[in-house]
Write an enzyme that holds these catalytic residues in place. Structure first.
Site, PDB file in Angstrom:
ATOM      1  N   SER A   2       1.909  -3.983   7.901  1.00 57.49           N
ATOM      2  CA  SER A   2       0.580  -3.665   7.029  1.00 57.49           C
ATOM      3  C   SER A   2      -0.179  -2.489   7.581  1.00 57.49           C
ATOM      4  O   SER A   2      -0.315  -1.456   7.147  1.00 57.49           O
ATOM      5  CB  SER A   2      -0.200  -4.859   6.822  1.00 57.49           C
ATOM      6  OG  SER A   2      -1.264  -4.524   5.902  1.00 57.49           O
ATOM      7  N   ASP A  57      -0.377  -7.287   0.711  1.00 58.08           N
ATOM      8  CA  ASP A  57       0.142  -6.181   1.016  1.00 58.08           C
ATOM      9  C   ASP A  57       1.752  -6.120   1.275  1.00 58.08           C
ATOM     10  O   ASP A  57       2.536  -6.131   2.090  1.00 58.08           O
ATOM     11  CB  ASP A  57      -0.161  -5.832   2.405  1.00 58.08           C
ATOM     12  CG  ASP A  57      -0.058  -4.213   2.574  1.00 58.08           C
ATOM     13  OD1 ASP A  57       0.610  -3.315   1.630  1.00 58.08           O
ATOM     14  OD2 ASP A  57      -0.242  -3.715   3.584  1.00 58.08           O
ATOM     15  N   GLY A  83       3.584   5.790   8.959  1.00 56.99           N
ATOM     16  CA  GLY A  83       5.026   5.942   8.544  1.00 56.99           C
ATOM     17  C   GLY A  83       5.829   4.729   9.056  1.00 56.99           C
ATOM     18  O   GLY A  83       6.836   4.505   8.365  1.00 56.99           O
ATOM     19  N   SER A 133       4.582   1.661   8.235  1.00 59.67           N
ATOM     20  CA  SER A 133       4.250   0.717   6.974  1.00 59.67           C
ATOM     21  C   SER A 133       5.539   0.310   6.435  1.00 59.67           C
ATOM     22  O   SER A 133       6.629   1.009   6.035  1.00 59.67           O
ATOM     23  CB  SER A 133       3.342   1.293   6.143  1.00 59.67           C
ATOM     24  OG  SER A 133       2.128   1.099   6.641  1.00 59.67           O
ATOM     25  N   HIS A 166       0.943  -1.112   0.023  1.00 52.56           N
ATOM     26  CA  HIS A 166       0.091  -0.080  -0.040  1.00 52.56           C
ATOM     27  C   HIS A 166       0.842   1.251   0.018  1.00 52.56           C
ATOM     28  O   HIS A 166       0.192   2.223  -0.089  1.00 52.56           O
ATOM     29  CB  HIS A 166      -0.965  -0.065   1.314  1.00 52.56           C
ATOM     30  CG  HIS A 166      -0.252   0.113   2.356  1.00 52.56           C
ATOM     31  ND1 HIS A 166      -0.020  -0.803   3.310  1.00 52.56           N
ATOM     32  CD2 HIS A 166       0.129   1.338   3.335  1.00 52.56           C
ATOM     33  CE1 HIS A 166       0.714  -0.445   4.398  1.00 52.56           C
ATOM     34  NE2 HIS A 166       0.690   0.774   4.356  1.00 52.56           N
TER      35      HIS A 166
END
Length: 433
Positions: free
Chosen positions: A323, A225, A306, A308, A195
């Protein structure tokens, strides 16, 4: 009087020795818990043999022993003979999976997530604050129709992707964290969250987005993801795979594995740094606003915007990339991770490792660290690399018992010595008149 003092001294010594032994066992158990994953290996084959109608998941208990949920006493006895603890439950794995499949077929409700909770023997459905009363009512009615195999829970905060950081990487739409270094044998990449950006996204190492270091070449989101960011320079790193955990330290990644429920795990991200927690469920489903992602690892590790794409790992093994989730690192929350093994297989890449095949240039990255990233404040040149992490939350109580026992032993000895000195002076004072 002398006999009483000796008795007191013996009691103090025995208590101190007992405390030292107890504290030592607590520390040993805590350290053993770091490698809790392999503990279920002796019963994995048996669980597979018993099948999904007689079992309902396995996890690592608080004492570090594997626990297997079973639906009949005969299966429980087989589990015990294999060296694990057995827990008799009502719902089989087949029934729990049927419930998750029914939830997946229902109309999608953003802000919801579900996973099988092995310990409670239910599918736990969580709905965040964005879920309307109407949707909550419809899902609750659906849960009631599943015969007690589904439990509904309201969750604080919102289930969101953690876009916007071990080390930050920047794109036009925000920032993410680098995960692990991977290779297809010809080119080198960073494995991060899907993402974070679609194929073609350009990544930079600085907030001003002046120094480009990579481009997203493959990925999947929603559904899964994960994505690959290709290093623009072939010699941008030395072939190692180290995860930054702060203080100039890194953890060397030596392989990839799937976690087990109850396992202690660690996460690194450029927003909230190094954090730890435990795996609470596998194969979780999350309905983000952007779409649904399935097959995720559910944990108690906190994360924020942030983080991720940042790495999830334990004992030098890559487990997943961040995720999304809810909550934050002040109040806590639930965070979900894309399993690393699934991403590596889907993308056709492997973790990097070993020595460099060519001399790296000055913009090399150590592990999944973008080229030219400045060191953390307080980091020393070169830092230090470790393959295991000892969490003080686990060993702290044992160390406290050990210190208290040693202090008690020294204190008792000092008190008794002082008493002996006073008695000695009293004796001579009386003798000399």
């Amino acid at each position: 009087m002398r006999h009483a003092r000796r008795k007191l001294q013996r009691i103090a010594r025995l208590a101190a020795v007992g405390g030292l032994v107890c504290g030592g066992l607590m520390v040993s158990n805590a350290m053993a818990g770091e490698s809790a994953g392999p503990a279920v290996d002796p019963v994995t084959g048996l669980v597979s043999q018993l099948g999904t109608t007689r079992t309902a998941g396995s996890w690592v208990g608080a004492d570090g022993r594997p626990v297997v949920a079973v639906t009949d006493e005969e299966a429980a006895e087989q589990v015990r003979q294999a060296g694990a603890d057995a827990k008799l439950v009502r719902n089989s794995m087949s029934r729990l999976r049927a419930a998750t499949e029914a939830l997946g077929r229902a109309p999608r409700v953003p802000g919801t997530a579900w996973a099988v909770d092995y310990a409670s023997n239910k599918v736990v459905v969580r709905a965040d604050s964005t879920v309307s009363k109407g949707d909550w009512s419809r899902m609750s009615e659906m849960a009631k129709g599943m015969g007690g195999s589904v439990e509904m829970q309201r969750s604080a905060g919102n289930f969101t992707t953690r876009l916007n950081d071990a080390v930050p990487i920047f794109a036009a739409n925000g920032r993410c964290s680098a995960g692990f270094n991977v290779t297809n044998g010809q080119e080198n990449f960073i494995l991060t969250a899907g993402h974070c950006g679609p194929v073609g996204t350009t990544w930079f190492r600085d907030t001003g987005r002046n120094e480009q270091f990579g481009t997203t070449t493959a990925g999947a989101f929603p559904g899964n993801d994960f994505s690959l960011v290709r290093y623009e320079k072939a010699n941008a790193f030395d072939g190692s795979n180290n995860v930054e955990i702060g203080g100039g330290r890194t953890v060397r990644i030596v392989g990839a594995a799937d976690p087990v429920v109850g396992q202690r795990v660690f996460r690194s991200g450029s927003t909230t740094g190094f954090r730890s927690g435990k795996v609470t469920a596998l194969n979780a489903t999350v309905n983000y606003r952007e779409g649904t992602v399935t097959g995720l690892i559910e944990t108690t590790v906190c994360a924020e915007a942030g983080d991720s794409g940042g790495p999830l790992f334990s004992e030098g093994l890559a487990l997943g990339v961040t995720s999304g989730g809810n909550g934050d690192c002040s109040a806590g929350g639930t965070t979900f991770f894309q399993p690393a093994t699934k991403a590596l297989a889907a993308l056709g890449v492997n973790l990097t490792g070993g020595s460099a095949t060519s001399a790296p240039d000055q913009s090399m990255a150590s592990g999944a660290i973008p080229p030219g990233t400045p060191p953390e404040p307080g980091a020393t040149g070169g830092g230090s690399t470790v393959t295991g992490i000892l969490d003080f939350d686990d060993v702290g109580p044992g160390l406290v018992v050990i210190v208290a026992s040693l202090s008690g032993l020294v204190g008792a000895r000092w008190i008794l010595s002082a008493q002996e000195r006073r008695n000695f002076r009293s004796f001579y004072n009386a003798s000399w008149g």
